[in-house]
Design a protein around this motif. Structure first.
Motif: not given
Lengths: 201, 201
Positions: A12-20, A32-34, A42-43
Motif C-alpha cells: 500500500i505504501a508503494a502504491a499510494k504516491p504512485r496512484f496519487h 508497485i511490487c518492485e 505475494s501481491f
DNA sequence: CTTGCATTTTACCGAACGGTCAACTAGCAT
DNA sequence: ATGCTAGTTGACCGTTCGGTAAAATGCAAG
C-alpha cells in the motif's frame, strides 16, 4: 502475522504516491511490487485484484486526512467559519509541500480517481462517493453551528455544504491544470461566499 | 484529399466519445481504429502519436462548445448575469441528455483529462490550461459588464471568474461521483453567489 | 504511359498489462 | 515428527499496449 501485515502495508505504501501522482490505469502492479520489494504472487495473496488495492489506498488516504488536517480543522473549539478557513489553509499547504518535494501539484486523490474511474467501475465510484459524503457532513455540521451561533444568516446547510465541497475540488482541479498551488491561496477563501438559500419553509 | 480528410475525421469521431466516457489511458488505438473502420497504419499516417490524437479531440470538443452552448450563453444581447445562468443550464441539460443516451454522467472532458494526465504530460496540460483560460475570459468579461451596468457591486472580476470556473468544474466532478446530473441543477445557480473582492485599490 | 505522391494494408516489434499457478518455505500446534 | 497453514517465490498465461516498416494501392499531373 506481523511480517505479513508488513508486506501488505509495504504494498500500500508503494502504491499510494504512485496512484496519487499519476493515475489508476498508468500504474502497473509490477511496478508497485518492485517499489515494495515484493513478488507479484505475494501481491495477489493479499489483494484479489488491482481494484482491491486501490480501495485500500483510498482508505488509507481517507484515514490520514480524517485523523490529520480534517480533525484539526473541524475542531469544535474553533469558531465554525474559522474551521473552513483552516481546512482551506491545510489543503493549500499540503499541495504546496507536495509540489516542493515532488515538483508537481498532484491534487486530490479522490477527485483524480473519481474522474478517471467512476464511469467504469461502480464499486469504486461508490467508495469515492462515500468519502465525499462524509466530507460534506463535516461542512454541513459546521454551517449548522455557524447558523445556530448567529455567525451567518440561515441557509440550506446541506446544499451549501455540497457546494463548498464542489468548490474545493474545483479549485484543486484548476490549480492542478496550472501546476500552481498558489491558486488555492487566491481562490480558496471565497468558499465562504457560497450560499444556497433554504427553499420553501 | 476529401477521402483522406474523411478518414482523419472518422478517427477523431470514433475517439471522442471513447475518451469522454472512459479515460485517456483506458482507450487503445486499436479500438479507435476498429471504431473508425481504419487500419492502424492509416492512423499513424494522420497522427504521429496518441497524444496528437487526443489534442485533436480536445480541439473538436472546444470548438463544439465555443460554437454551441457557449456562443448562445455569452450572447451580448442577454443581461450579463443571465448569461451565467444560461451556461449552467446548458451544462445541466447536456449532461442530462448524455446520461439518458449513455446511461452515465460523463462530466467535462477537459476536467477529466486534466486530472488524469496533467502530471504526466506538460504539453497536454498546457493545451487544457489554455481552454480553461479562454473560459475564464468569458466569465471575466461578463462580470465586468455586470459591474459596469450596476447589476452587481464591484469585485475582482478576474479572480471571481476563475472561482466560478472552478466551481462549475467541481460541481460536475461531484455530480459524476453521484452519477446524477441533477446535482448540477441544485448546486449550479449558487455560482452567482461567489465573490472575490478587489484587493488594494 | 509513367513518374510521383498520398493513402492504405498487413504483418510485425518489444514491452507491459492484470492475473494464475504450482512449488516451496517457515512457523506453530498437536 | 508430523501435519497444517500463511506466506513467498518465480515462472508463466494470453492479451493488449503504442508504435514501426515495407509493400501495395489509387490517383493525378507530366
Amino acid at each position: 502475522m506481523n511480517i505479513a501485515t508488513d508486506t501488505r502495508s509495504r504494498i500500500i505504501a508503494a502504491a499510494k504516491p504512485r496512484f496519487h501522482s499519476r493515475s489508476y490505469a498508468n500504474v502497473g502492479i509490477q511496478e508497485i511490487c518492485e517499489g515494495a520489494g515484493v513478488q507479484k504472487g505475494s501481491f495477489y495473496h493479499f489483494f484479489p485484484s488491482k481494484r482491491d488495492l486501490v480501495m485500500a489506498v483510498i482508505d488509507e488516504f481517507a484515514d490520514e486526512w480524517a485523523n490529520g488536517f480534517v480533525a484539526e480543522a473541524f475542531d469544535p473549539a474553533l469558531p465554525p467559519m474559522e474551521r473552513i478557513d483552516y481546512l482551506i489553509d491545510a489543503a493549500y499547504f499540503w499541495q504546496k509541500s507536495i509540489k516542493q518535494v515532488h515538483g508537481r501539484m498532484l491534487g486530490c486523490i479522490f477527485g483524480n480517481l473519481t474522474l478517471e474511474v467512476s464511469t467504469q467501475d461502480d464499486i469504486l465510484r461508490a467508495k469515492l462517493l462515500a468519502i465525499f459524503t462524509r466530507a460534506k457532513s463535516r461542512f454541513k455540521e459546521t454551517l449548522e453551528q455557524a447558523v445556530a451561533t448567529g455567525t451567518i444568516p440561515p441557509l440550506d446547510a446541506g446544499l451549501t455544504a455540497e457546494a463548498m465541497l464542489a468548490y474545493l475540488e474545483g479549485v484543486i482541479l484548476l490549480a492542478k491544470a496550472q501546476n500552481d498551488p498558489e491558486l488555492l491561496y487566491r481562490l480558496g477563501p471565497a468558499i465562504k461566499t457560497l450560499r444556497i438559500e433554504l427553499s420553501g419553509g
